[in-house]
Design a protein around this motif. Sequence first.
Motif, mmCIF file in Angstrom:
data_model
loop_
_atom_site.group_PDB
_atom_site.id
_atom_site.type_symbol
_atom_site.label_atom_id
_atom_site.label_comp_id
_atom_site.label_asym_id
_atom_site.label_seq_id
_atom_site.Cartn_x
_atom_site.Cartn_y
_atom_site.Cartn_z
ATOM 1 N N ASP A 3 0.845 -1.189 0.000
ATOM 2 C CA ASP A 3 0.000 0.000 0.000
ATOM 3 C C ASP A 3 0.888 1.249 0.000
ATOM 4 O O ASP A 3 1.935 1.271 0.655
ATOM 5 C CB ASP A 3 -0.894 -0.020 1.248
ATOM 6 C CG ASP A 3 -1.836 1.161 1.293
ATOM 7 O OD1 ASP A 3 -2.859 1.122 0.593
ATOM 8 O OD2 ASP A 3 -1.527 2.123 2.030
ATOM 9 N N ARG A 5 0.606 4.043 1.453
ATOM 10 C CA ARG A 5 0.811 4.600 2.791
ATOM 11 C C ARG A 5 1.867 3.815 3.570
ATOM 12 O O ARG A 5 2.641 4.398 4.325
ATOM 13 C CB ARG A 5 -0.516 4.680 3.538
ATOM 14 C CG ARG A 5 -1.422 5.785 2.969
ATOM 15 C CD ARG A 5 -2.822 5.744 3.533
ATOM 16 N NE ARG A 5 -3.559 4.541 3.166
ATOM 17 C CZ ARG A 5 -4.202 4.371 1.992
ATOM 18 N NH1 ARG A 5 -4.183 5.324 1.100
ATOM 19 N NH2 ARG A 5 -4.853 3.270 1.733
ATOM 20 N N ASP A 6 1.918 2.506 3.369
ATOM 21 C CA ASP A 6 2.962 1.699 4.013
ATOM 22 C C ASP A 6 4.333 2.052 3.457
ATOM 23 O O ASP A 6 5.320 2.097 4.201
ATOM 24 C CB ASP A 6 2.687 0.206 3.813
ATOM 25 C CG ASP A 6 1.434 -0.259 4.536
ATOM 26 O OD1 ASP A 6 1.046 0.383 5.543
ATOM 27 O OD2 ASP A 6 0.840 -1.260 4.088
ATOM 28 N N ILE A 8 5.227 5.005 2.149
ATOM 29 C CA ILE A 8 5.572 6.334 2.666
ATOM 30 C C ILE A 8 6.018 6.224 4.116
ATOM 31 O O ILE A 8 7.011 6.831 4.517
ATOM 32 C CB ILE A 8 4.395 7.318 2.513
ATOM 33 C CG1 ILE A 8 4.121 7.580 1.036
ATOM 34 C CG2 ILE A 8 4.680 8.620 3.248
ATOM 35 C CD1 ILE A 8 2.836 8.355 0.780
ATOM 36 N N ARG A 9 5.319 5.446 4.910
ATOM 37 C CA ARG A 9 5.675 5.254 6.317
ATOM 38 C C ARG A 9 7.089 4.678 6.437
ATOM 39 O O ARG A 9 7.883 5.117 7.256
ATOM 40 C CB ARG A 9 4.655 4.343 7.003
ATOM 41 C CG ARG A 9 5.022 3.858 8.396
ATOM 42 C CD ARG A 9 5.332 4.922 9.405
ATOM 43 N NE ARG A 9 4.239 5.820 9.634
ATOM 44 C CZ ARG A 9 4.388 7.067 10.103
ATOM 45 N NH1 ARG A 9 5.593 7.536 10.399
ATOM 46 N NH2 ARG A 9 3.366 7.847 10.295
ATOM 47 N N SER A 22 6.840 16.674 -1.690
ATOM 48 C CA SER A 22 5.779 15.837 -2.259
ATOM 49 C C SER A 22 4.980 16.617 -3.294
ATOM 50 O O SER A 22 4.753 17.811 -3.168
ATOM 51 C CB SER A 22 4.861 15.294 -1.165
ATOM 52 O OG SER A 22 4.142 16.327 -0.556
ATOM 53 N N TYR A 26 -2.990 12.771 -4.195
ATOM 54 C CA TYR A 26 -3.180 11.932 -3.016
ATOM 55 C C TYR A 26 -1.895 11.665 -2.254
ATOM 56 O O TYR A 26 -1.911 11.495 -1.042
ATOM 57 C CB TYR A 26 -3.837 10.597 -3.397
ATOM 58 C CG TYR A 26 -5.296 10.730 -3.696
ATOM 59 C CD1 TYR A 26 -6.208 10.965 -2.680
ATOM 60 C CD2 TYR A 26 -5.765 10.638 -4.997
ATOM 61 C CE1 TYR A 26 -7.560 11.107 -2.942
ATOM 62 C CE2 TYR A 26 -7.118 10.777 -5.282
ATOM 63 C CZ TYR A 26 -7.998 11.009 -4.245
ATOM 64 O OH TYR A 26 -9.328 11.155 -4.517
ATOM 65 N N ILE A 27 -0.773 11.614 -2.939
ATOM 66 C CA ILE A 27 0.493 11.311 -2.258
ATOM 67 C C ILE A 27 0.798 12.369 -1.194
ATOM 68 O O ILE A 27 1.280 12.068 -0.112
ATOM 69 C CB ILE A 27 1.644 11.144 -3.263
ATOM 70 C CG1 ILE A 27 2.798 10.388 -2.625
ATOM 71 C CG2 ILE A 27 2.099 12.459 -3.838
ATOM 72 C CD1 ILE A 27 3.783 9.847 -3.640
ATOM 73 N N ARG A 29 -1.543 14.234 0.341
ATOM 74 C CA ARG A 29 -2.534 14.036 1.414
ATOM 75 C C ARG A 29 -2.138 12.870 2.305
ATOM 76 O O ARG A 29 -2.267 12.944 3.527
ATOM 77 C CB ARG A 29 -3.915 13.806 0.810
ATOM 78 C CG ARG A 29 -4.479 15.050 0.200
ATOM 79 C CD ARG A 29 -5.870 14.814 -0.375
ATOM 80 N NE ARG A 29 -5.994 15.706 -1.515
ATOM 81 C CZ ARG A 29 -6.338 15.349 -2.721
ATOM 82 N NH1 ARG A 29 -6.647 14.104 -2.990
ATOM 83 N NH2 ARG A 29 -6.409 16.220 -3.690
ATOM 84 N N ASP A 30 -1.671 11.790 1.689
ATOM 85 C CA ASP A 30 -1.239 10.636 2.482
ATOM 86 C C ASP A 30 -0.049 10.997 3.372
ATOM 87 O O ASP A 30 -0.022 10.624 4.545
ATOM 88 C CB ASP A 30 -0.865 9.458 1.575
ATOM 89 C CG ASP A 30 -2.076 8.811 0.926
ATOM 90 O OD1 ASP A 30 -3.196 8.959 1.464
ATOM 91 O OD2 ASP A 30 -1.903 8.156 -0.118
ATOM 92 N N ASN A 33 -1.332 13.206 6.243
ATOM 93 C CA ASN A 33 -2.146 12.453 7.199
ATOM 94 C C ASN A 33 -1.331 11.438 7.996
ATOM 95 O O ASN A 33 -1.659 11.160 9.149
ATOM 96 C CB ASN A 33 -3.300 11.746 6.483
ATOM 97 C CG ASN A 33 -4.364 12.720 6.051
ATOM 98 O OD1 ASN A 33 -4.618 13.722 6.716
ATOM 99 N ND2 ASN A 33 -4.979 12.451 4.910
ATOM 100 N N LEU A 34 -0.263 10.904 7.405
ATOM 101 C CA LEU A 34 0.587 9.974 8.144
ATOM 102 C C LEU A 34 1.380 10.686 9.221
ATOM 103 O O LEU A 34 1.454 10.239 10.357
ATOM 104 C CB LEU A 34 1.549 9.257 7.196
ATOM 105 C CG LEU A 34 0.960 8.105 6.420
ATOM 106 C CD1 LEU A 34 1.926 7.655 5.338
ATOM 107 C CD2 LEU A 34 0.626 6.953 7.337
#
Length: 83
Positions: A3, A5-6, A8-9, A22, A26-27, A29-30, A33-34
Amino acid sequence: MLDIRDAIRALLDRDRSALVVSTCGYITRDLYNLEDRPQHLYLVGTMGIAAPLGLGIAVAEPGRRVLVLDGDGSFAMTPAACR
């Protein structure tokens, strides 16, 4: 499948001091939000600028790690890709 988000984390956890540039969409926003950090540069409403800007920052500050999160459409819009 990994995913986004995983992914990016994992990047954020690898180097907490890195400057992260960035792109639009969506990238960004992700990323926000992370984990919102002072060293995150969100290029909301831009397309094709993240990679050249990240490169410029890396050249100006060679001792600093710069991560660029870019999408395929945005990357295709970079000035270098338009040659």
